[in-house]
Design a protein around this motif. Structure first.
Motif, PDB file in Angstrom:
ATOM      1  N   SER A   1       1.771 -11.200   4.611  1.00  0.00           N
ATOM      2  CA  SER A   1       1.354  -9.808   4.680  1.00  0.00           C
ATOM      3  C   SER A   1       1.411  -9.327   6.141  1.00  0.00           C
ATOM      4  CB  SER A   1      -0.072  -9.688   4.138  1.00  0.00           C
ATOM      5  OG  SER A   1      -0.493  -8.350   4.214  1.00  0.00           O
ATOM      6  N   TRP A   2       2.054  -8.180   6.351  1.00  0.00           N
ATOM      7  CA  TRP A   2       2.212  -7.602   7.684  1.00  0.00           C
ATOM      8  C   TRP A   2       1.650  -6.189   7.709  1.00  0.00           C
ATOM      9  CZ3 TRP A   2       5.167  -9.514  11.974  1.00  0.00           C
ATOM     10  CH2 TRP A   2       5.736 -10.772  11.762  1.00  0.00           C
ATOM     11  N   THR A   3       1.259  -5.754   8.897  1.00  0.00           N
ATOM     12  CA  THR A   3       0.911  -4.357   9.104  1.00  0.00           C
ATOM     13  C   THR A   3       2.207  -3.605   9.379  1.00  0.00           C
ATOM     14  OG1 THR A   3      -1.215  -4.957  10.055  1.00  0.00           O
ATOM     15  CG2 THR A   3      -0.403  -2.746  10.542  1.00  0.00           C
TER      16      THR A   3
ATOM     17  N   LYS B   1       3.282  -5.596  14.471  1.00  0.00           N
ATOM     18  CA  LYS B   1       3.414  -4.462  13.567  1.00  0.00           C
ATOM     19  C   LYS B   1       4.890  -4.172  13.344  1.00  0.00           C
ATOM     20  CE  LYS B   1       0.518  -1.451  14.541  1.00  0.00           C
ATOM     21  NZ  LYS B   1      -0.180  -0.450  15.354  1.00  0.00           N
TER      22      LYS B   1
ATOM     23  N   ARG C   1       0.064  -2.013   4.604  1.00  0.00           N
ATOM     24  CA  ARG C   1       0.405  -3.435   4.498  1.00  0.00           C
ATOM     25  C   ARG C   1       1.708  -3.587   3.722  1.00  0.00           C
ATOM     26  NH1 ARG C   1      -1.820  -6.240   8.005  1.00  0.00           N
ATOM     27  NH2 ARG C   1      -1.672  -8.110   6.775  1.00  0.00           N
TER      28      ARG C   1
ATOM     29  N   ASP D   1       0.848  -1.193   0.000  1.00  0.00           N
ATOM     30  CA  ASP D   1       0.000   0.000   0.000  1.00  0.00           C
ATOM     31  C   ASP D   1       0.879   1.238   0.000  1.00  0.00           C
ATOM     32  OD1 ASP D   1      -2.265  -1.624   0.451  1.00  0.00           O
ATOM     33  OD2 ASP D   1      -2.071  -1.454   2.632  1.00  0.00           O
TER      34      ASP D   1
ATOM     35  N   GLU E   1      -0.433   3.702   8.939  1.00  0.00           N
ATOM     36  CA  GLU E   1      -0.235   2.259   8.802  1.00  0.00           C
ATOM     37  C   GLU E   1      -0.676   1.787   7.431  1.00  0.00           C
ATOM     38  OE1 GLU E   1      -2.121   0.231  12.035  1.00  0.00           O
ATOM     39  OE2 GLU E   1      -0.825   1.170  13.527  1.00  0.00           O
TER      40      GLU E   1
ATOM     41  N   GLU F   1       4.653  -6.930   2.416  1.00  0.00           N
ATOM     42  CA  GLU F   1       4.972  -8.354   2.351  1.00  0.00           C
ATOM     43  C   GLU F   1       6.352  -8.573   2.950  1.00  0.00           C
ATOM     44  OE1 GLU F   1       5.983 -11.850  -0.840  1.00  0.00           O
ATOM     45  OE2 GLU F   1       4.700 -10.212  -1.493  1.00  0.00           O
TER      46      GLU F   1
END
Length: 144
Positions: free
Chosen positions: A112-114, A138, A105, A96, A103, A107
């Motif tokens: 997928s991580w925040t 996070k 997203r 994103d 915040e 990879e």
């Protein structure tokens, strides 16, 4: 005793070590039996009482000398890095656009991580950024 009996005993002890969970005890007895098998095959082990003495001494000495360091190396101790700490300095791919202090997203390692943007500029989708820290689940990131 003949060399092949010592060799079979050593292999059996090593197999039992592999088959049972535990703390590396039978490993040293198996290794000592294999050493005595080698010495016996070379004719250097002498009579049975000497073979048993060599086996006992090698087993106990190797157990006392090497078991502790092996266990420390196999288990994570207080000096080993936390798995989360190993994420610091890694790079992630943004999925994103992420505004400053916002915040989005990303990879990381196929998942997928925040992420939270620590920079004062917009981080664009497809950009590779560096993990500065981890807070829960996070990733706190900055541009590379």
């Amino acid at each position: 005793m003949t060399w092949w009996i010592w060799a079979l005993a050593g292999l059996a002890l090593l197999i039992m070590e592999i088959a049972t969970p535990g703390g590396f005890i039978l490993l040293f007895f198996g290794a000592a039996a294999l050493v005595v098998a080698t010495l016996t095959a070379l004719g250097a082990a002498g009579p049975l009482w000497l073979q048993l003495l060599i086996f006992s001494a090698l087993s106990v000495v190797s157990l006392l000398a090497f078991r502790g360091p092996i266990l420390r190396r196999m288990k994570a101790g207080p000096g080993s890095p936390d798995p989360v700490d190993t994420m610091r300095g890694e790079t992630v791919l943004l999925l994103d656009d992420v505004a400053p202090q916002a915040e989005g997203r990303a990879e990381f390692r196929g998942t997928s991580w925040t992420v939270r943007n620590l920079d004062q500029r917009l981080l664009a989708r497809g950009e590779t950024v560096r993990v500065e820290n981890v807070k829960g689940l996070k990733l706190l990131v900055r541009s590379c």
